[in-house]
Scaffold this active site. Structure first.
Site, PDB file in Angstrom:
ATOM      1  N   ASP A   1       0.862  -1.183   0.000  1.00 18.00           N
ATOM      2  CA  ASP A   1       0.000   0.000   0.000  1.00 18.00           C
ATOM      3  C   ASP A   1       0.899   1.234   0.000  1.00 18.00           C
ATOM      4  OD1 ASP A   1      -3.156   0.723   1.216  1.00 18.00           O
ATOM      5  OD2 ASP A   1      -1.607   2.281   1.149  1.00 18.00           O
ATOM      6  N   ILE A   2       0.555   2.176  -0.872  1.00 20.57           N
ATOM      7  CA  ILE A   2       1.393   3.371  -1.032  1.00 20.57           C
ATOM      8  C   ILE A   2       1.474   4.173   0.269  1.00 20.57           C
ATOM      9  CG2 ILE A   2      -0.366   5.031  -1.849  1.00 20.57           C
ATOM     10  CD1 ILE A   2       1.613   5.622  -4.199  1.00 20.57           C
TER      11      ILE A   2
ATOM     12  N   ASN B   1     -12.524  -2.411   3.890  1.00 17.21           N
ATOM     13  CA  ASN B   1     -13.541  -1.359   3.963  1.00 17.21           C
ATOM     14  C   ASN B   1     -14.510  -1.509   2.792  1.00 17.21           C
ATOM     15  OD1 ASN B   1     -12.106  -0.177   6.143  1.00 17.21           O
ATOM     16  ND2 ASN B   1     -10.743   0.862   4.705  1.00 17.21           N
TER      17      ASN B   1
ATOM     18  N   VAL C   1     -10.991   3.273  -2.588  1.00 16.07           N
ATOM     19  CA  VAL C   1     -10.757   2.689  -3.913  1.00 16.07           C
ATOM     20  C   VAL C   1     -11.816   1.605  -4.106  1.00 16.07           C
ATOM     21  CG1 VAL C   1      -9.167   1.375  -5.371  1.00 16.07           C
ATOM     22  CG2 VAL C   1      -8.276   3.201  -3.878  1.00 16.07           C
TER      23      VAL C   1
ATOM     24  N   HIS D   1     -10.486  -5.035  -2.006  1.00 11.18           N
ATOM     25  CA  HIS D   1      -9.124  -5.313  -1.530  1.00 11.18           C
ATOM     26  C   HIS D   1      -9.132  -5.558  -0.034  1.00 11.18           C
ATOM     27  CE1 HIS D   1      -9.867  -0.993  -1.378  1.00 11.18           C
ATOM     28  NE2 HIS D   1      -9.098  -0.957  -0.298  1.00 11.18           N
TER      29      HIS D   1
ATOM     30  N   HIS E   1      -6.646  -5.240   3.317  1.00  7.34           N
ATOM     31  CA  HIS E   1      -5.413  -4.666   3.875  1.00  7.34           C
ATOM     32  C   HIS E   1      -4.794  -5.668   4.856  1.00  7.34           C
ATOM     33  CE1 HIS E   1      -6.314  -0.242   3.051  1.00  7.34           C
ATOM     34  NE2 HIS E   1      -7.529  -0.748   2.946  1.00  7.34           N
TER      35      HIS E   1
END
Ligand code: AMP
Length: 137
Positions: free
Chosen positions: A29-30, A85, A94, A98, A100
């Site tokens: 993750d950025i 989320n 986003v 996905h 995390h």
């Protein structure tokens, strides 16, 4: 329009990819909420968990477990949170499903606040709530 994660799958934008197969990709993750914060993403675009295909999710979760163990071995955090989320109200930014993986090094490095309502417990209310969920399965 392709999501930002599809652009990573297609190598249109850079990412630090740590795992990839036919169905799933995982990359750092950025934001690096903590060192090693990783996203696990189905290559196909599903907006969120409510749209997710169960065959994909079975495979995706096996990759989540594999990566959690790899992060644990390599970065040696003291713990790890799994977070997903769904919809803006839950913090989704986003809209391509996905999960995390957030390694934890300190109790203070991430904050989640779950309010405990157990003092106001009403079993009849919970019983109706549980029945509603069961009836939708
Ligand atoms: P969420 O808020 O649960 O939808 O999470 C979206 C996550 O995507 C955030 O933690 C972002 O930091 C992360 N993100 C957004 N753009 C990129 C990118 N180009 N590369 C890696 N992670 C990204």
């Amino acid at each position: 329009m392709a999501t930002i994660f599809t652009k990573i799958v297609n190598r249109e934008i850079p990412a630090h990819i740590v795992y990839e197969d036919d169905l799933v990709i995982a990359f750092l993750d950025i934001s690096q909420a903590t060192p090693g914060h990783t996203l696990v993403v189905p290559k196909q675009e599903y907006k969120n968990i409510f749209e997710l295909d169960e065959k994909i999710s079975n495979h995706l979760f096996s990759v989540v477990v594999k990566l959690a163990k790899a992060i644990n071995l390599s970065l040696k955090p003291k713990g790890l949170n799994i977070l997903n989320n769904n919809e803006a109200v839950a913090g989704q930014t986003v809209f391509h499903y996905h999960i995390h993986l957030i390694p934890r090094y300190d109790a203070e490095d991430v904050t989640f606040k779950l309010v405990d309502h157990s003092k106001q417990l009403d079993h009849s209310v919970l019983s109706k709530r549980a029945d509603l969920i069961k009836s939708a399965l």
